[in-house]
Design a protein around this motif. Sequence first.
Motif, PDB file in Angstrom:
ATOM      1  N   GLU A  55       6.554   6.778  14.749  1.00 48.10           N
ATOM      2  CA  GLU A  55       7.968   6.870  15.093  1.00 48.10           C
ATOM      3  C   GLU A  55       8.848   6.158  14.068  1.00 48.10           C
ATOM      4  N   THR A  56       8.389   5.011  13.602  1.00 50.06           N
ATOM      5  CA  THR A  56       9.156   4.209  12.652  1.00 50.06           C
ATOM      6  C   THR A  56       8.754   4.575  11.231  1.00 50.06           C
ATOM      7  N   GLY A  57       9.734   5.036  10.454  1.00 51.49           N
ATOM      8  CA  GLY A  57       9.441   5.442   9.090  1.00 51.49           C
ATOM      9  C   GLY A  57      10.571   5.132   8.148  1.00 51.49           C
ATOM     10  N   TYR A  58      10.243   5.132   6.861  1.00 52.57           N
ATOM     11  CA  TYR A  58      11.231   4.898   5.814  1.00 52.57           C
ATOM     12  C   TYR A  58      11.081   5.956   4.731  1.00 52.57           C
ATOM     13  N   ALA A  59      12.206   6.327   4.137  1.00 53.13           N
ATOM     14  CA  ALA A  59      12.236   7.152   2.936  1.00 53.13           C
ATOM     15  C   ALA A  59      13.109   6.446   1.911  1.00 53.13           C
ATOM     16  N   VAL A  60      12.679   6.435   0.653  1.00 56.78           N
ATOM     17  CA  VAL A  60      13.426   5.752  -0.397  1.00 56.78           C
ATOM     18  C   VAL A  60      13.624   6.696  -1.571  1.00 56.78           C
ATOM     19  N   GLY A  61      14.633   6.367  -2.415  1.00 62.17           N
ATOM     20  CA  GLY A  61      14.901   7.230  -3.551  1.00 62.17           C
ATOM     21  C   GLY A  61      15.879   6.651  -4.529  1.00 62.17           C
ATOM     22  N   ALA A  62      16.618   7.537  -5.182  1.00 58.06           N
ATOM     23  CA  ALA A  62      17.533   7.149  -6.250  1.00 58.06           C
ATOM     24  C   ALA A  62      18.683   6.307  -5.725  1.00 58.06           C
ATOM     25  N   GLU A  84      20.558  -1.640  -6.876  1.00 59.01           N
ATOM     26  CA  GLU A  84      21.160  -0.399  -7.352  1.00 59.01           C
ATOM     27  C   GLU A  84      20.243   0.253  -8.374  1.00 59.01           C
ATOM     28  N   VAL A  85      18.972   0.350  -8.036  1.00 54.13           N
ATOM     29  CA  VAL A  85      17.979   0.953  -8.916  1.00 54.13           C
ATOM     30  C   VAL A  85      17.264   2.065  -8.165  1.00 54.13           C
ATOM     31  N   THR A  86      16.522   2.867  -8.914  1.00 49.73           N
ATOM     32  CA  THR A  86      15.673   3.874  -8.282  1.00 49.73           C
ATOM     33  C   THR A  86      14.523   3.202  -7.546  1.00 49.73           C
ATOM     34  N   LEU A  87      14.367   3.550  -6.282  1.00 50.28           N
ATOM     35  CA  LEU A  87      13.216   3.098  -5.494  1.00 50.28           C
ATOM     36  C   LEU A  87      12.232   4.257  -5.418  1.00 50.28           C
ATOM     37  N   SER A  88      11.000   4.023  -5.884  1.00 49.44           N
ATOM     38  CA  SER A  88      10.058   5.123  -6.040  1.00 49.44           C
ATOM     39  C   SER A  88       8.848   5.038  -5.122  1.00 49.44           C
ATOM     40  N   GLY A  89       8.668   3.927  -4.410  1.00 50.10           N
ATOM     41  CA  GLY A  89       7.525   3.805  -3.510  1.00 50.10           C
ATOM     42  C   GLY A  89       7.865   2.973  -2.293  1.00 50.10           C
ATOM     43  N   VAL A  90       7.317   3.346  -1.137  1.00 48.18           N
ATOM     44  CA  VAL A  90       7.555   2.596   0.092  1.00 48.18           C
ATOM     45  C   VAL A  90       6.272   2.582   0.912  1.00 48.18           C
ATOM     46  N   PHE A  91       6.040   1.463   1.617  1.00 42.32           N
ATOM     47  CA  PHE A  91       4.901   1.341   2.522  1.00 42.32           C
ATOM     48  C   PHE A  91       5.377   0.637   3.781  1.00 42.32           C
ATOM     49  N   ASN A  96       8.465  -3.269  12.107  1.00 42.13           N
ATOM     50  CA  ASN A  96       9.393  -4.253  11.562  1.00 42.13           C
ATOM     51  C   ASN A  96       9.198  -4.522  10.074  1.00 42.13           C
ATOM     52  N   THR A  97       8.010  -4.284   9.571  1.00 42.00           N
ATOM     53  CA  THR A  97       7.655  -4.720   8.224  1.00 42.00           C
ATOM     54  C   THR A  97       7.465  -3.539   7.289  1.00 42.00           C
ATOM     55  N   ALA A  98       8.151  -3.578   6.160  1.00 39.82           N
ATOM     56  CA  ALA A  98       8.030  -2.527   5.157  1.00 39.82           C
ATOM     57  C   ALA A  98       8.293  -3.113   3.780  1.00 39.82           C
ATOM     58  N   PHE A  99       7.775  -2.441   2.749  1.00 38.41           N
ATOM     59  CA  PHE A  99       7.949  -2.844   1.357  1.00 38.41           C
ATOM     60  C   PHE A  99       8.404  -1.634   0.551  1.00 38.41           C
ATOM     61  N   ALA A 100       9.208  -1.896  -0.483  1.00 35.43           N
ATOM     62  CA  ALA A 100       9.625  -0.833  -1.398  1.00 35.43           C
ATOM     63  C   ALA A 100       9.635  -1.383  -2.812  1.00 35.43           C
ATOM     64  N   VAL A 101       9.305  -0.507  -3.775  1.00 34.93           N
ATOM     65  CA  VAL A 101       9.297  -0.901  -5.185  1.00 34.93           C
ATOM     66  C   VAL A 101      10.141   0.079  -5.985  1.00 34.93           C
ATOM     67  N   LEU A 127       8.281  -0.306 -11.542  1.00 39.99           N
ATOM     68  CA  LEU A 127       7.204  -0.217 -10.548  1.00 39.99           C
ATOM     69  C   LEU A 127       7.308   1.124  -9.834  1.00 39.99           C
ATOM     70  N   ALA A 128       6.185   1.852  -9.786  1.00 37.44           N
ATOM     71  CA  ALA A 128       6.213   3.231  -9.309  1.00 37.44           C
ATOM     72  C   ALA A 128       5.698   3.413  -7.891  1.00 37.44           C
ATOM     73  N   ASP A 129       4.747   2.583  -7.456  1.00 38.48           N
ATOM     74  CA  ASP A 129       4.150   2.853  -6.151  1.00 38.48           C
ATOM     75  C   ASP A 129       3.548   1.575  -5.585  1.00 38.48           C
ATOM     76  N   ILE A 130       3.404   1.554  -4.259  1.00 38.32           N
ATOM     77  CA  ILE A 130       2.838   0.412  -3.551  1.00 38.32           C
ATOM     78  C   ILE A 130       1.974   0.914  -2.402  1.00 38.32           C
ATOM     79  N   THR A 131       0.870   0.215  -2.112  1.00 33.43           N
ATOM     80  CA  THR A 131       0.021   0.562  -0.981  1.00 33.43           C
ATOM     81  C   THR A 131      -0.637  -0.697  -0.439  1.00 33.43           C
ATOM     82  N   PHE A 132      -1.032  -0.648   0.822  1.00 34.39           N
ATOM     83  CA  PHE A 132      -1.788  -1.723   1.469  1.00 34.39           C
ATOM     84  C   PHE A 132      -2.998  -1.113   2.167  1.00 34.39           C
ATOM     85  N   ALA A 133      -4.061  -1.911   2.294  1.00 36.68           N
ATOM     86  CA  ALA A 133      -5.281  -1.455   2.968  1.00 36.68           C
ATOM     87  C   ALA A 133      -6.015  -2.672   3.503  1.00 36.68           C
ATOM     88  N   GLY A 134      -7.220  -2.440   4.050  1.00 37.01           N
ATOM     89  CA  GLY A 134      -8.031  -3.537   4.559  1.00 37.01           C
ATOM     90  C   GLY A 134      -7.625  -3.962   5.958  1.00 37.01           C
TER      91      GLY A 134
END
Length: 652
Positions: A55-62, A84-91, A96-101, A127-134
Amino acid sequence: MRSRRVLALGGLLFVFFVSFRGQSFSQRSADGWQWQNPLPQGNPLYSIHFAPDKETGYAVGADGTILRTENGGFDWKRQDSQVEVTLSGVFVRDDNTAFAVGSRGTLISTTNGKDWRAIPIETKDHLADITFAGKDRMTGWIVGTYGRIIKSGDGGLTWLPQNSGTKEQLLHINAFDAQHAAAVGLNGIVLTTTNGGDTWRRSDPCGGAVVSSVAYLSTRSVTVAGYNGCVARSDDSGTHWTRSDLYSHADFLSIGFASDKTGSMTDANGLVWLTGDGGVTWLPFNVRTNPKLVDVYFADKFTGWAVGENGLILRSDDGGISWQRLSEGGREDVNDLAFVTDEIGLAVGSHGKIWLTNNGGREWLPVYSDTEANLNSATFIDGQKGWVVGDHGTVLRTINGGASWGKGISSNNADLLGVSFISEKVGFAVGAAGTILKTTAAGAYWEVVPSPTHQWLEDIKFADEKHGVIVGDRGTLLKTDDSGNTWKLVKTNAKENLYAISFYDELNGFAVGSNGITLRTSDAGATWIDQESPSRENLFAVQAFGRDSAIAVGELGTIILTVNGGKTWAQQPSPTTKVLQAVHYRGGTRLWIAGRGGSMLKRIEPLNAQVITVPLFAPTLRIAPKLHAKPRDPLVTVPDDGDIPAAVPKKP
């Protein structure tokens, strides 16, 4: 063909490494502007991700764009990214918690779902992309330019660099767990690790082609996708690779798997490819309008989302076989705007699109035009009578404020780029190869007028009923003193293409063009002064709103303004880096701009502090309107505009 439609920045470039080019020299801000089309906004989106709740999501871009949804994407709200930069990746880790690069070493995060803060890291690489795992998704990686890989083991609080063994630009990263991850990038590079990134194995399964995306299916199975139709699969954690034969040379942009069997890919031709056997075989599926989808994410074998050009957001509930549109509004280019009151206006654009508004642009209604030709310019002589011109000699006319349109007749099929009328009956259109057309029949019939040039003519305006000016390529300026019966070349020092002209009164006007050129006349176009502009971007539209005041727009969202006759121009904060091709200003906050990808925005705050008392300007030609504008609806409705169907939330 040398018109502004060709010279402008166009098409979707590979966003992960090209989108950063304009970030260093122009200020971008959404403050003071409101998107009217598309909605929720029209800047390109480059990444989308959802929390486990789906249900909770994010989209990022220019332009620092961050959008958040709390109901699976059916409603989106824009958040302040503080950058004020291009954001190219989000996780998204949870609700409540999200990251963008993004570019220039940008790493931001939110822990409450609304406020974003910068996380300091020791790099200024893009920075082009971000991911989490584990476990609890606490192990994270970020990739970027010059082979940059940085890792976090504490959920993103701190980050340390890893040795990737390469200087190639990395575009995407995906991880199966805290030990198994893969990164891909330019020149065919694929990096895999089985020890949490302590060491990275390098391979090139795509033969040097750009590898744009990577996805894990298991600890040993990983699939990559890239340019020139490359899809490759490894079953031994990246040691050996097998290419898939898809009989396609398309550039693949994104790949994602919902399970060890089902997955999706998107390509630059607007197709979505599906697999049900873990990536061994793929089948293409057409998405209506063939949008360029840059990122795809599936939360399970049925539910997925995709984002791409012009702010497009899609959702699938059947594993990618069909897609519905979560964003609203058209995405055809807007080439011109014409408002006859503060509330009533019209926009025209590519593929024969015409839109009406009765409420200042809060809603735009599509109108049947009976043409697929690009429509390039529009003008009204009063509240009811108007004309539109476009490619292949297209001329349309209305006598009911734009509610319906009829075609004018002309034996000329040149692309027409500008139109202007000096009375209800007499008007002119200009276009390719020096074309000048004249009508004395209110646009019903047109004839060719002798032209002293073969340069492309881009715009035409009259200072009064006798004096008019045409601008065109390579500094072309034509002037008439006899109501358009004859046209003569005006000598200037300008060599740049001139794309637009606007007069405030019978003497004072401005022209703009390529490389940021601005010209000013105070004698109805007989002589012109070349003025210094703060921008070197191509300027495609200008509006004079006072004897000494004008506003112009162009490439990379450029907006410049002068209030002293062009002695100085102030660059205004812009809400977008999209190409802007139209501007209409009626004083105060009654300012609209429009351009590529259906972009239409309205000013909701005053402009630069210099402009504090701008009177509502009168039309250039002081012709008393005989027919007043009034709200209208299209006589022929357009129930299906050919776009992707809109998504409808499922009832509980």
